[in-house]
Every structure is written in structure tokens, then in C-alpha cells.
Design a protein around this motif. Structure first.
Motif, PDB file in Angstrom:
ATOM      1  N   ASP A   1     -56.940-130.567  83.281  1.00 51.90           N
ATOM      2  CA  ASP A   1     -56.107-130.908  81.879  1.00 51.90           C
ATOM      3  C   ASP A   1     -56.499-131.406  80.816  1.00 51.90           C
ATOM      4  N   LEU A   2     -58.092-131.535  80.957  1.00 51.13           N
ATOM      5  CA  LEU A   2     -58.933-132.184  79.766  1.00 51.13           C
ATOM      6  C   LEU A   2     -59.916-131.143  79.248  1.00 51.13           C
ATOM      7  N   THR A   3     -60.407-131.163  78.070  1.00 53.28           N
ATOM      8  CA  THR A   3     -61.530-130.394  77.695  1.00 53.28           C
ATOM      9  C   THR A   3     -62.727-131.097  77.592  1.00 53.28           C
ATOM     10  N   PHE A   4     -64.016-130.173  77.817  1.00 55.69           N
ATOM     11  CA  PHE A   4     -65.208-130.998  77.886  1.00 55.69           C
ATOM     12  C   PHE A   4     -66.091-130.089  76.856  1.00 55.69           C
ATOM     13  N   PRO A   5     -67.226-130.605  76.348  1.00 51.78           N
ATOM     14  CA  PRO A   5     -68.154-129.955  75.502  1.00 51.78           C
ATOM     15  C   PRO A   5     -68.581-128.586  75.789  1.00 51.78           C
ATOM     16  N   GLN A   6     -68.619-128.393  77.237  1.00 54.75           N
ATOM     17  CA  GLN A   6     -69.296-127.196  77.508  1.00 54.75           C
ATOM     18  C   GLN A   6     -68.381-125.660  77.326  1.00 54.75           C
ATOM     19  N   SER A   7     -67.050-126.122  77.075  1.00 50.06           N
ATOM     20  CA  SER A   7     -66.110-125.262  76.835  1.00 50.06           C
ATOM     21  C   SER A   7     -65.367-125.170  75.233  1.00 50.06           C
ATOM     22  N   ALA A   8     -65.187-126.641  75.055  1.00 45.40           N
ATOM     23  CA  ALA A   8     -64.473-126.846  73.814  1.00 45.40           C
ATOM     24  C   ALA A   8     -65.285-127.109  72.571  1.00 45.40           C
ATOM     25  N   GLY A   9     -66.607-127.555  72.907  1.00 46.78           N
ATOM     26  CA  GLY A   9     -67.761-127.958  71.763  1.00 46.78           C
ATOM     27  C   GLY A   9     -67.348-129.342  71.193  1.00 46.78           C
ATOM     28  N   GLU A  10     -67.162-129.304  69.905  1.00 45.96           N
ATOM     29  CA  GLU A  10     -67.151-130.275  69.265  1.00 45.96           C
ATOM     30  C   GLU A  10     -65.567-130.994  69.325  1.00 45.96           C
ATOM     31  N   GLU A  11     -64.769-130.107  69.851  1.00 46.26           N
ATOM     32  CA  GLU A  11     -63.434-130.678  69.775  1.00 46.26           C
ATOM     33  C   GLU A  11     -62.968-130.995  71.090  1.00 46.26           C
ATOM     34  N   SER A  12     -63.867-131.238  72.009  1.00 49.16           N
ATOM     35  CA  SER A  12     -63.652-131.544  73.440  1.00 49.16           C
ATOM     36  C   SER A  12     -62.677-132.993  73.436  1.00 49.16           C
ATOM     37  N   ASP A  13     -62.091-133.083  74.290  1.00 47.27           N
ATOM     38  CA  ASP A  13     -61.217-134.342  74.652  1.00 47.27           C
ATOM     39  C   ASP A  13     -62.429-135.485  74.965  1.00 47.27           C
ATOM     40  N   VAL A  14     -63.254-135.100  75.874  1.00 52.17           N
ATOM     41  CA  VAL A  14     -64.171-135.829  76.468  1.00 52.17           C
ATOM     42  C   VAL A  14     -65.645-135.947  75.730  1.00 52.17           C
ATOM     43  N   ARG A  15     -66.231-136.768  75.599  1.00 52.33           N
ATOM     44  CA  ARG A  15     -67.599-136.484  74.887  1.00 52.33           C
ATOM     45  C   ARG A  15     -68.555-136.815  76.037  1.00 52.33           C
ATOM     46  N   ILE A  16     -69.744-136.226  76.201  1.00 57.43           N
ATOM     47  CA  ILE A  16     -70.608-136.275  77.196  1.00 57.43           C
ATOM     48  C   ILE A  16     -71.807-136.557  76.623  1.00 57.43           C
ATOM     49  N   ALA A  17     -72.702-137.407  77.177  1.00 55.79           N
ATOM     50  CA  ALA A  17     -74.148-137.574  76.427  1.00 55.79           C
ATOM     51  C   ALA A  17     -75.188-138.299  77.566  1.00 55.79           C
ATOM     52  N   HIS A  18     -76.517-138.207  77.316  1.00 53.44           N
ATOM     53  CA  HIS A  18     -77.210-138.710  78.375  1.00 53.44           C
ATOM     54  C   HIS A  18     -78.436-139.546  77.408  1.00 53.44           C
TER      55      HIS A  18
END
Length: 426
Positions: free
Chosen positions: A139-156
């Protein structure tokens, strides 16, 4: 971007100090750990690891209500995953803890959240974490599919702190931050600037992952050179410590100090992550690991040769010779036994000489399970010095510049080069 509530998953040597530092900046921090004893201890304002000033920081944070611990993740604005990344048989990286943590926090995620992987990881682990999260939360979007507009941000953002100096280095060291998108990176920078006074340097997630592996592989290579040099010098009858002091007088030479091996959760593990992914190319990195992994076995063989030497002198029967090891931690002045070559050497020697081995470790109060199972008692330094063979494995400050009187039927093996004087009767 504001992150008022932060969840730190994994309350070990990195997670707990990080949680405490965030809490000291008046952020609401929920620490998550699968060990209920750890959770209960922290909620009493106490700590389960030895790190200067950490006990006071945790006690203050818990007392003031900014830090509490739980076994189950809760909703938060940002999630930091700081769980172990060991390796499996064949030195393959094991991401099981990261997967478990990812799936555990997934039900708590909401749009606008940031998830940061701090665990030292092979290249691509952050993307894999994002895939596990997406699998749990379609139900949420993530950077691997939605890019900059993702619901959840991911970093290392890998840690790069020195045990014994963790709280200072968390604040003052530069941090390498690799977001899966520029927006992810900006969010992570905002989070870490809560307490980081060093520079937050932005790159990609893969480069950030490789950066930590590279830093520790560089150190491993240099340690391997020193360890290999010590073995060569022993065969040639040369004092390696004097040799290194002389060589380091060259203005462009800085040889490290050899030891009994390499331990800990980083240097002894991280280079294998590179080797596992690029086995044909990482030839030098693999060789350095093999040199350092082989040094404990060399020390055990040296101990066995000292035993035979005493037997040949008719000092004692082989089964009566007592062997004492000074230090069990993986490095000086800490209580951390993870991947410790000193512990491995002690246990391996006890297999050869059951009931004849004792150990000294000033930074732990209770006998660790491996020592209990091997029947290796913890003794005082004074008692250890009465042993027939004394082996110094860790250069704790407690016995730096320790002068020793070695008798006619006593032997010393100093793997760290810290004994100042030895007098012998023979």
C-alpha cells in the motif's frame, strides 16, 4: 524536515549509543531489541555493554523520559536499523537480521517515514531492505519504484566509530550518507544533523555501503602486513617491534603493530563481503583476510612449542604445565568478545591442554559461556603471573609497560610487544 520520534532497532554496541545520543538532544527515542533482558535493563536506566559515559547518558535519557526500550517496534518518524551482519559458512554475508528487522518495522510505516540502514552491509543490502519493506507494505511506495515521490525514504549511513570512544566519535566524525534518491539523502542528512557535528557527505546508497567495506579492508590489509612481518621476523630471529620502530623512522613509512589476529564486528568480517561479491577481483583483500585469520593458529602453535620446551627441560610433565592468557577482548580496553582472536586462541589452547588454561580479562565480571564450557577459569593478574607460560594477547592499559620476572622454568609470549623488561634465571 522534522523527526520528533526515532526508533532504533538493535540496541547493541552501535544502536544503544546512537539511541542515547538522539535522546540527549530531546528526541523521543524508542529502542527495539529482541532480548527482553536487554530491554528491561535499559528501561531501568542501566546498560549491558562497557563504553565510557554511556551508562550516565542512558540513565539520564531514561530518567527524563526521552528513551525507552521495547521488544516490538512502534510507530515513529524515522527508523534506524543497527542489527548484526555476520557471515555464514563460506564467508557469505548473512542478512537474516536485517530482513527480520525490516519485516518487523514494516507494519508501523507510514507516508513520510525515513528508514536508514546503519548495519555494515554488502553492496546492494539497502536496496534489498527496501524490497523487503515493499513486499510487506504494497500500500506504500518506495524509492525503487516511485523514485523521488516515494512515500517512504530509504538511506544507508554506516557507523564508523572506535569502541571506547563511541560517544565522542558519533558526534564529531563525518558521516557518509547514501540515499536511494537525492530526496532520501536530504532526509537522512536532516536526521543526523540532530547531533552530528562532523560533515554529512552525500553519495549513493551503494557507494556508502562500499565506503565502509573499503575503510575496514584498508585497515585489514595494513594489519596483515604487520602480522605477516611478525611471523617472518620470528623465523629469522629478529625483534619485530624494534624492526618496525626503525622502519617507521622513514618519513613515508608507517607500519602498524602486529598482534594475535584481527577481531571485532567490522574488520574481521567486512572484507569478506567484498570478496563474496567479487571473488576473482578481490585477490589482495582475500589474502589479507587469510593472513589475519591464520595468525591465531600461529600463536597456538607457538604456545605448544613453549610447552614442549619446558617438557624438554624437565621442568614439569606436559599435563602439569599451567598456561595463562592475558586478555580476551578483541581489542584493548573494552569488553567486546565478538570475533576475538584472543578468545579463539584461549579456547583452542584449552582443547590441546584441557584443565591447564586460565585467563585474565579485567573488563568482564562473569565467565563467558565459551569459557565455562571449556573449563577455563577467570583469575587475577597476580595468579596468572604464576603460570608456567604467560601469553599476553590484548594490550589493555592495566598491564602496559608491565615488567615481568620470568624464572628458569617459566616462559612469556608477548603478542603485542608491550612488556618492558623480562629477567630470566637461565
Amino acid at each position: 524536515m522534522s523527526f520528533d520520534t526515532i526508533a532504533v532497532v538493535g540496541l547493541g554496541y552501535i544502536g544503544l549509543p546512537t539511541a542515547a545520543v538522539f535522546a540527549s538532544r530531546k528526541k523521543w527515542v524508542v529502542g527495539v531489541d529482541i532480548n527482553p533482558d536487554t530491554v528491561n535493563l535499559i528501561n531501568r536506566g542501566e546498560v549491558h555493554i562497557v563504553e565510557p559515559d554511556l551508562d550516565m547518558l542512558v540513565h539520564a535519557a531514561v530518567t527524563e523520559g526521552y528513551l525507552r526500550a521495547t521488544c516490538e517496534p512502534e510507530a515513529a518518524d524515522a527508523f534506524l536499523i543497527a542489527v548484526p551482519t555476520p557471515f555464514k559458512d563460506g564467508n557469505e554475508p548473512d542478512l537474516a537480521f536485517i530482513e527480520a528487522a525490516s519485516r518487523a518495522i514494516a507494519p508501523r510505516l507510514k507516508p513520510g517515514n525515513l528508514v536508514v540502514l546503519e548495519s555494515t552491509s554488502p553492496v546492494g543490502a539497502t536496496e534489498q531492505m527496501a524490497a523487503w519493506l515493499a513486499e510487506e507494505r504494497p500500500d506504500l511506495t518506495f524509492p525503487q519504484s516511485a523514485g523521488e515521490e516515494s512515500d517512504v525514504r530509504i538511506a544507508h549511513c554506516p557507523e564508523r566509530v572506535l569502541p571506547g570512544h563511541v560517544l565522542r566519535e558519533l558526534v564529531h566524525n563525518d558521516r557518509v550518507i547514501g540515499g536511494m534518491t537525492p530526496r532520501c539523502s536530504r532526509a537522512a542528512v536532516d536526521l543526523y544533523q540532530t547531533f552530528v557535528e562532523g560533515e554529512c557527505v552525500v553519495t549513493t546508497a551503494r557507494t556508502a555501503e562500499m565506503c565502509k567495506l573499503t575503510e575496514n579492508s584498508f585497515r585489514d590489509l595494513n594489519i596483515a602486513f604487520a602480522n605477516e612481518l611478525s611471523i617472518i621476523c620470528d623465523k629469522q630471529g629478529i625483534d619485530v617491534w624494534e624492526l618496525i620502530r626503525l622502519a617507521n623512522r622513514h618519513p613515508r613509512v608507517n607500519i602498524l603493530q602486529p598482534g594475535p589476529g584481527v577481531g571485532g564486528h567490522c574488520i574481521a568480517v567486512d572484507p569478506w563481503f567484498i570478496v563474496s561479491q567479487t571473488p576473482d577481483e578481490a585477490r589482495l583483500i582475500r589474502t589479507a583476510r587469510e593472513v589475519n585469520d591464520g595468525k591465531p593458529r600461529w600463536v597456538v602453535e607457538k604456545v605448544k612449542s613453549l610447552v614442549e620446551e619446558l617438557v624438554a627441560k624437565e621442568c614439569k610433565a606436559r599435563k602439569k604445565i599451567r598456561i595463562a592468557f592475558l586478555g580476551l577482548a578483541f581489542k584493548a580496553n573494552i569488553d567486546d568478545l565478538r570475533e576475538s582472536p584472543a578468545l579463539a586462541i584461549t579456547l583452542s589452547t584449552a582443547e590441546e591442554f584441557p584443565g591447564q588454561v586460565v585467563a585474565v580479562e579485567p573488563h568482564i565480571d562473569q565467565q563467558p559461556k565459551p569459557l565455562l564450557e571449556a573449563n577455563i577459569p577467570l583469575v587475577s593478574l597476580h595468579e596468572a603471573m604464576q603460570a608456567d607460560i604467560v601469553v599476553l594477547l590484548v594490550d589493555h592499559k592495566d598491564w602496559l609497560n608491565l615488567p615481568l620476572d620470568v624464572g628458569n622454568c617459566q616462559r612469556l609470549l608477548d603478542t603485542r610487544g608491550v612488556i618492558t623488561s623480562v629477567s630470566a634465571n637461565d
